[in-house]
Design a protein around this motif. Structure first.
Motif, PDB file in Angstrom:
ATOM      1  N   ALA A 174       0.832  -1.206   0.000  1.00  0.00           N
ATOM      2  CA  ALA A 174       0.000   0.000   0.000  1.00  0.00           C
ATOM      3  C   ALA A 174       0.867   1.256   0.000  1.00  0.00           C
ATOM      4  O   ALA A 174       0.554   2.243  -0.686  1.00  0.00           O
ATOM      5  N   ARG A 175       1.960   1.230   0.754  1.00  0.00           N
ATOM      6  CA  ARG A 175       2.864   2.375   0.786  1.00  0.00           C
ATOM      7  C   ARG A 175       3.522   2.581  -0.586  1.00  0.00           C
ATOM      8  O   ARG A 175       3.676   3.708  -1.053  1.00  0.00           O
ATOM      9  N   VAL A 176       3.912   1.483  -1.213  1.00  0.00           N
ATOM     10  CA  VAL A 176       4.541   1.565  -2.528  1.00  0.00           C
ATOM     11  C   VAL A 176       3.558   2.126  -3.556  1.00  0.00           C
ATOM     12  O   VAL A 176       3.911   2.971  -4.386  1.00  0.00           O
ATOM     13  N   GLU A 177       2.313   1.678  -3.497  1.00  0.00           N
ATOM     14  CA  GLU A 177       1.300   2.177  -4.432  1.00  0.00           C
ATOM     15  C   GLU A 177       1.054   3.665  -4.226  1.00  0.00           C
ATOM     16  O   GLU A 177       0.816   4.402  -5.189  1.00  0.00           O
ATOM     17  N   ALA A 178       1.132   4.124  -2.993  1.00  0.00           N
ATOM     18  CA  ALA A 178       0.976   5.550  -2.716  1.00  0.00           C
ATOM     19  C   ALA A 178       2.125   6.349  -3.323  1.00  0.00           C
ATOM     20  O   ALA A 178       1.918   7.437  -3.882  1.00  0.00           O
ATOM     21  N   VAL A 179       3.340   5.805  -3.248  1.00  0.00           N
ATOM     22  CA  VAL A 179       4.508   6.471  -3.851  1.00  0.00           C
ATOM     23  C   VAL A 179       4.349   6.539  -5.365  1.00  0.00           C
ATOM     24  O   VAL A 179       4.707   7.546  -5.991  1.00  0.00           O
ATOM     25  N   GLN A 180       3.789   5.499  -5.962  1.00  0.00           N
ATOM     26  CA  GLN A 180       3.577   5.493  -7.409  1.00  0.00           C
ATOM     27  C   GLN A 180       2.616   6.592  -7.831  1.00  0.00           C
ATOM     28  O   GLN A 180       2.729   7.139  -8.926  1.00  0.00           O
ATOM     29  N   GLN A 181       1.689   6.934  -6.959  1.00  0.00           N
ATOM     30  CA  GLN A 181       0.735   8.000  -7.252  1.00  0.00           C
ATOM     31  C   GLN A 181       1.327   9.379  -6.997  1.00  0.00           C
ATOM     32  O   GLN A 181       1.009  10.343  -7.702  1.00  0.00           O
ATOM     33  N   LEU A 182       2.227   9.473  -6.013  1.00  0.00           N
ATOM     34  CA  LEU A 182       2.809  10.755  -5.632  1.00  0.00           C
ATOM     35  C   LEU A 182       3.998  11.155  -6.503  1.00  0.00           C
ATOM     36  O   LEU A 182       4.203  12.328  -6.799  1.00  0.00           O
ATOM     37  N   GLY A 183       4.856  10.177  -6.838  1.00  0.00           N
ATOM     38  CA  GLY A 183       6.071  10.470  -7.599  1.00  0.00           C
ATOM     39  C   GLY A 183       7.295  10.640  -6.721  1.00  0.00           C
ATOM     40  O   GLY A 183       8.404  10.772  -7.225  1.00  0.00           O
ATOM     41  N   PHE A 184       7.111  10.629  -5.410  1.00  0.00           N
ATOM     42  CA  PHE A 184       8.222  10.698  -4.465  1.00  0.00           C
ATOM     43  C   PHE A 184       7.822   9.926  -3.217  1.00  0.00           C
ATOM     44  O   PHE A 184       6.655   9.552  -3.050  1.00  0.00           O
ATOM     45  N   SER A 185       8.779   9.657  -2.348  1.00  0.00           N
ATOM     46  CA  SER A 185       8.498   8.860  -1.155  1.00  0.00           C
ATOM     47  C   SER A 185       8.930   9.594   0.104  1.00  0.00           C
ATOM     48  O   SER A 185       9.788  10.474   0.076  1.00  0.00           O
ATOM     49  N   GLU A 186       8.334   9.177   1.212  1.00  0.00           N
ATOM     50  CA  GLU A 186       8.699   9.724   2.520  1.00  0.00           C
ATOM     51  C   GLU A 186       8.789   8.595   3.541  1.00  0.00           C
ATOM     52  O   GLU A 186       8.071   7.597   3.443  1.00  0.00           O
ATOM     53  N   SER A 187       9.674   8.757   4.477  1.00  0.00           N
ATOM     54  CA  SER A 187       9.752   7.827   5.611  1.00  0.00           C
ATOM     55  C   SER A 187      10.030   8.653   6.854  1.00  0.00           C
ATOM     56  O   SER A 187      10.986   9.414   6.892  1.00  0.00           O
ATOM     57  N   ASP A 188       9.173   8.508   7.836  1.00  0.00           N
ATOM     58  CA  ASP A 188       9.326   9.269   9.082  1.00  0.00           C
ATOM     59  C   ASP A 188       9.617   8.310  10.214  1.00  0.00           C
ATOM     60  O   ASP A 188       8.713   7.625  10.716  1.00  0.00           O
ATOM     61  N   GLN A 189      10.885   8.213  10.589  1.00  0.00           N
ATOM     62  CA  GLN A 189      11.352   7.386  11.702  1.00  0.00           C
ATOM     63  C   GLN A 189      11.106   5.890  11.492  1.00  0.00           C
ATOM     64  O   GLN A 189      11.061   5.133  12.451  1.00  0.00           O
ATOM     65  N   THR A 190      10.965   5.458  10.249  1.00  0.00           N
ATOM     66  CA  THR A 190      10.737   4.037   9.982  1.00  0.00           C
ATOM     67  C   THR A 190      12.043   3.247   9.852  1.00  0.00           C
ATOM     68  O   THR A 190      12.028   2.018   9.931  1.00  0.00           O
ATOM     69  N   ASN A 191      13.155   3.949   9.673  1.00  0.00           N
ATOM     70  CA  ASN A 191      14.442   3.262   9.599  1.00  0.00           C
ATOM     71  C   ASN A 191      15.365   3.647  10.756  1.00  0.00           C
ATOM     72  O   ASN A 191      16.194   2.853  11.186  1.00  0.00           O
ATOM     73  N   GLU A 192      15.202   4.857  11.241  1.00  0.00           N
ATOM     74  CA  GLU A 192      16.016   5.356  12.352  1.00  0.00           C
ATOM     75  C   GLU A 192      15.221   6.391  13.114  1.00  0.00           C
ATOM     76  O   GLU A 192      14.531   7.230  12.513  1.00  0.00           O
ATOM     77  N   GLU A 193      15.289   6.358  14.414  1.00  0.00           N
ATOM     78  CA  GLU A 193      14.552   7.311  15.250  1.00  0.00           C
ATOM     79  C   GLU A 193      14.971   8.748  14.921  1.00  0.00           C
ATOM     80  O   GLU A 193      16.145   9.035  14.718  1.00  0.00           O
ATOM     81  N   ASP A 194      13.983   9.635  14.877  1.00  0.00           N
ATOM     82  CA  ASP A 194      14.172  11.066  14.632  1.00  0.00           C
ATOM     83  C   ASP A 194      14.827  11.364  13.284  1.00  0.00           C
ATOM     84  O   ASP A 194      15.569  12.337  13.139  1.00  0.00           O
ATOM     85  N   VAL A 195      14.560  10.541  12.282  1.00  0.00           N
ATOM     86  CA  VAL A 195      15.054  10.798  10.927  1.00  0.00           C
ATOM     87  C   VAL A 195      13.885  10.746   9.950  1.00  0.00           C
ATOM     88  O   VAL A 195      13.158   9.752   9.885  1.00  0.00           O
ATOM     89  N   HIS A 196      13.715  11.827   9.215  1.00  0.00           N
ATOM     90  CA  HIS A 196      12.661  11.935   8.208  1.00  0.00           C
ATOM     91  C   HIS A 196      13.324  12.018   6.838  1.00  0.00           C
ATOM     92  O   HIS A 196      14.154  12.892   6.594  1.00  0.00           O
ATOM     93  N   SER A 216      17.802  13.558   4.072  1.00  0.00           N
ATOM     94  CA  SER A 216      17.466  13.052   5.407  1.00  0.00           C
ATOM     95  C   SER A 216      17.564  14.190   6.415  1.00  0.00           C
ATOM     96  O   SER A 216      18.600  14.857   6.511  1.00  0.00           O
ATOM     97  N   THR A 217      16.493  14.372   7.161  1.00  0.00           N
ATOM     98  CA  THR A 217      16.367  15.496   8.087  1.00  0.00           C
ATOM     99  C   THR A 217      15.980  15.008   9.477  1.00  0.00           C
ATOM    100  O   THR A 217      15.160  14.100   9.587  1.00  0.00           O
ATOM    101  N   PRO A 218      16.538  15.563  10.529  1.00  0.00           N
ATOM    102  CA  PRO A 218      16.025  15.245  11.864  1.00  0.00           C
ATOM    103  C   PRO A 218      14.525  15.544  11.900  1.00  0.00           C
ATOM    104  O   PRO A 218      14.099  16.626  11.483  1.00  0.00           O
ATOM    105  N   SER A 219      13.723  14.600  12.362  1.00  0.00           N
ATOM    106  CA  SER A 219      12.265  14.735  12.286  1.00  0.00           C
ATOM    107  C   SER A 219      11.748  16.004  12.948  1.00  0.00           C
ATOM    108  O   SER A 219      10.767  16.606  12.495  1.00  0.00           O
ATOM    109  N   HIS A 220      12.413  16.425  14.005  1.00  0.00           N
ATOM    110  CA  HIS A 220      11.928  17.616  14.711  1.00  0.00           C
ATOM    111  C   HIS A 220      12.109  18.898  13.892  1.00  0.00           C
ATOM    112  O   HIS A 220      11.538  19.924  14.213  1.00  0.00           O
ATOM    113  N   ARG A 221      12.894  18.823  12.806  1.00  0.00           N
ATOM    114  CA  ARG A 221      13.073  20.000  11.946  1.00  0.00           C
ATOM    115  C   ARG A 221      12.212  19.933  10.682  1.00  0.00           C
ATOM    116  O   ARG A 221      12.247  20.857   9.860  1.00  0.00           O
ATOM    117  N   MET A 222      11.440  18.867  10.504  1.00  0.00           N
ATOM    118  CA  MET A 222      10.657  18.717   9.287  1.00  0.00           C
ATOM    119  C   MET A 222       9.314  19.438   9.416  1.00  0.00           C
ATOM    120  O   MET A 222       8.287  18.859   9.772  1.00  0.00           O
TER     121      MET A 222
END
Length: 264
Positions: A174-196, A216-222
């Motif tokens: 479902a996440r991949v299909e959403a990226v296909q519709q958007l043209g870009f992807s996002e991940s918020d702390q799914t690989n490392e804490e406080d990384v967007h 890659s941005t510290p999540s608190h700055r996004m």
């Protein structure tokens, strides 16, 4: 025979900037291959210069043969010289860490990075393997990298990197299909804490994603403002890298991004 070659070459993937030297027992444990077999593989690769063993510690490290092959690859098909200046500009524009990755065998590997100059920043290791399911770069490649890649990742065991990591195949699809519709992807702390992360695909000559460019941005700055800035900058950088590598964006994707940039 081919299986043995594959297993031998996969041993090289266990070396990293954090762990440039590894012992025989550790390589056997990580690879899941019999210790005697690993010893034979390392001996064969040592003869070709792909690995070398320290006389005092008996630890193995990558050999000069890897460097020679890398130079041949970069001379014949330059990547670093094309990608690095684009990442430098992307990092300066967003104020955050920018990096690019390419598919390397069965993995997605970080090939170049420009770190933010801010005291609090996201850092990446040279040659670091990026999980497909938990990183923005991985999601961008999965969305536009073809059915075979997506099926392989969905059928594999997905390990949770943080409490936010998606590990169910249906949810990842479902996440991949959403990226296909958007043209870009996002991940918020799914690989490392406080990384967007925000990423866009890089395409090869056939119009299939061969890698990604990401910030890659510290999540608190996004903030919303930072997100819009980063999204546009990443999409432009990915387009420039695709052109520089002689790639071809699919028409449908180009139309999607054109509309997206027009709305931004």
């Amino acid at each position: 025979m081919s299986s043995t070659v594959v297993k031998a070459l996969m041993l090289l993937e266990h070396f990293s900037e954090d762990e440039p030297e590894l012992g025989l027992s550790e390589l056997a444990r990580r690879s899941g291959v019999d210790k005697a077999a690993v010893h034979r593989m390392l001996g064969a690769m040592a003869e070709s210069g792909l690995v070398e063993q320290q006389a005092d510690s008996r630890l193995y490290r990558l050999g000069a043969g890897v460097l020679r092959l890398a130079r041949v690859r970069e001379t014949a098909f330059p990547i670093s010289s094309i990608v690095q200046p684009i990442l430098d500009t992307l990092s300066a524009e967003t104020g955050e860490t920018a990096h690019a990755s390419l598919i390397s065998g069965r993995a997605l590997a970080n090939i170049a990075t420009c770190e933010s100059k801010k005291g609090s920043r996201v850092s990446l290791i040279a040659g670091e393997v990026l999980p497909y399911h938990s990183t923005a770069s991985g999601l961008a490649v999965l969305a536009f990298g073809g059915d075979a890649l997506l099926k392989r990742v969905l059928s594999s065991s997905l390990r949770a990197k943080t409490r936010f990591t998606v590990t169910e195949a249906s949810q990842l699809r479902a996440r991949v299909e959403a990226v296909q519709q958007l043209g870009f992807s996002e991940s918020d702390q799914t690989n490392e804490e406080d990384v967007h992360g925000i990423a866009a695909p890089v395409f090869d000559r056939t119009g299939i994603a061969c890698g990604a460019v990401s910030v890659s941005t510290p999540s608190h700055r996004m903030t919303d403002e930072q997100r819009q800035l980063t999204m546009g900058a990443v999409l432009r950088a990915a387009s420039t890298i695709t052109d520089g590598l002689g790639g071809q964006r699919p028409r449908k994707y180009s139309d999607l991004v054109t509309a997206l940039m027009g709305d931004a």
